[in-house]
Design a protein around this motif. Sequence first.
Motif, mmCIF file in Angstrom:
data_model
loop_
_atom_site.group_PDB
_atom_site.id
_atom_site.type_symbol
_atom_site.label_atom_id
_atom_site.label_comp_id
_atom_site.label_asym_id
_atom_site.label_seq_id
_atom_site.Cartn_x
_atom_site.Cartn_y
_atom_site.Cartn_z
ATOM 1 N N UNK A 80 0.830 -1.204 0.000
ATOM 2 C CA UNK A 80 0.000 0.000 0.000
ATOM 3 C C UNK A 80 0.875 1.268 0.000
ATOM 4 N N UNK A 81 1.952 1.212 0.791
ATOM 5 C CA UNK A 81 2.877 2.353 0.823
ATOM 6 C C UNK A 81 3.550 2.525 -0.533
ATOM 7 N N UNK A 82 3.896 1.378 -1.165
ATOM 8 C CA UNK A 82 4.540 1.438 -2.483
ATOM 9 C C UNK A 82 3.602 2.074 -3.506
ATOM 10 N N UNK A 83 2.299 1.735 -3.410
ATOM 11 C CA UNK A 83 1.317 2.324 -4.312
ATOM 12 C C UNK A 83 1.248 3.842 -4.142
ATOM 13 N N UNK A 84 1.242 4.294 -2.887
ATOM 14 C CA UNK A 84 1.198 5.733 -2.617
ATOM 15 C C UNK A 84 2.451 6.428 -3.148
ATOM 16 N N UNK A 85 3.606 5.770 -2.975
ATOM 17 C CA UNK A 85 4.854 6.352 -3.453
ATOM 18 C C UNK A 85 4.881 6.416 -4.986
ATOM 19 N N UNK A 86 4.348 5.371 -5.644
ATOM 20 C CA UNK A 86 4.236 5.384 -7.110
ATOM 21 C C UNK A 86 3.357 6.544 -7.583
#
Length: 551
Positions: A80-86
């Motif tokens: 989920x954090x990776x999605x936000x960072x993307x």
Amino acid sequence: MKFRIWLLLLLLNHGLLFAQNQSKIDSLKSAFRSQLPSLEKAQLSLDIVKFYSRNNSDSTAKYLEVSKNAVTKYGTKSMQARNRLNFANYLQNRGDFDQSIKVNQEAIDLYERIKNDQGLGSAYNTLGLTFKKIGRDKKGLKSVLDKALQYSLLSKEYYQKANDTNGLLSIYSNLGIIYRSLHRFPEAEKSYLDGLAIAEKAGIDSYVVGVLYANLSQIYLDNYQQYDKAIGYLGKALAIYQKHEIYNSQEHVFRNLAINYTKKGDFVKANFYAEKAVEIAEKGKDPHRMVNAYTALFEAQHQAGNNKEAYDNLYFVRNLEDSIMSIEKTAIIAEADAKFESLKNEAKIQVLSKTNELNKWRIVVLLLFLMALGILYYSIHQKRGRDKLVFENEKKIEKEKLRFSEKELDIKKKELTAKVLQLAHKNEFLNSLKGEMEHLKNNVDDSVNKTSNRVSRMINRDIEGDTQWNQFSQEFSGIHQDFLTALTTKFGSFTKSEIRLISLLKMNMNSKEITSILGISDDGIRKARYRLRKKMNLEESELQSFLLGFS
């Protein structure tokens, strides 16, 4: 011809790359649709976003939303954090910096909850890059660049906690760039050196180490003007790129080597490395690298005084820049067509089960098409403006070059005329002296007679000597280029004496001046003119006017 072949190859290469990318994304999307709700489905959604972000597609926004739903339902907090960072990176690339900062903070909050130091390093690195781009847009506003530095230093701390050496090397490179933007050159130098020290201790010689060496060399080139040091670090970067067969990056090294040697005044090496950069750029079919490489080659040749080759390359670069603009517009249209077809097919599938979705996709297709038209119109408008500016600048340059050439030619003509007149005065004096010697010879004894004969011979040799005439011939040919060659082609060969007479007539000398310069009588001049008219089949009054008008 060379340029057209290169352009054709570039278009073919672009088409093949587009087809390969389309095949890859179709495969990922097919796997995503067939996958049951699971952790793997969430990971696939992140992979699709990663693909689109690397290929700069507007589809990134759509699949970021799809990924958000997938990782929220099936993924981990880290996903989920990776999605936000993307998503933050996507907004940053679009120039929506305020929203990017807000979404980046959401990623930081998630990484802090799960205590993921590596993720926090990446998130603060992205935040630092965002502020660096804001600073670039605001022409290096110090307060913004200070924030970029602050977040990059924070990113370094988290990478250190996570023992992420590769992340550290990347952040040292970014820190060096920020310090350079702040004109803090010693700290930029130290940042690159610290990164290289870490790489050496860890036994790493990866691509990012080559980048550190290349960035370090830029400090010594641009800011310290220590060209030998810059060349040394570029050599180390080149060794790493060659070891790992990183071919395209070698163009940047060779180009900077050419720039350094140009600054040093070693134009042979500068030209050699510039041509190496051009060779790599052409093999890689990278138009932007080709522009940079040919520009370096132009500068090396121009500074060396090889102006013809230099301006040929400058002309090639301008055509290349125009072709890049055309190809980018072609790519925009092709991508818009591909999007249109993709969205249309998806709409056809969805209409079977969801009638309301059809109207939604029609609106999306229309908006995308209108956006593509807007981008195309904007690109054409911008290019026209640039073309007009380039054309006006070229006209100014050509006008100045013509003025300079005419002025230089006029000076040379005046200098040559002055020299010829000096020669005439000298010969006139020598002939007068020769006459005095003849008079003396008739009124003195034999010993003086012999001496006067020797002096007369010396005077004749000086009048008829080739040294001054050879110098005159060279300067005459420099001013009246190809004149004698064209005359010989039309009328056949001429004797040395005829060429001298032709040259003086071309300079609009009168008979008195010519007799003084050539050291012959008026009757000799008339006979010489007659022989020339006969050889050239001219009427009596036409010889000098014909030569003055002949080119």
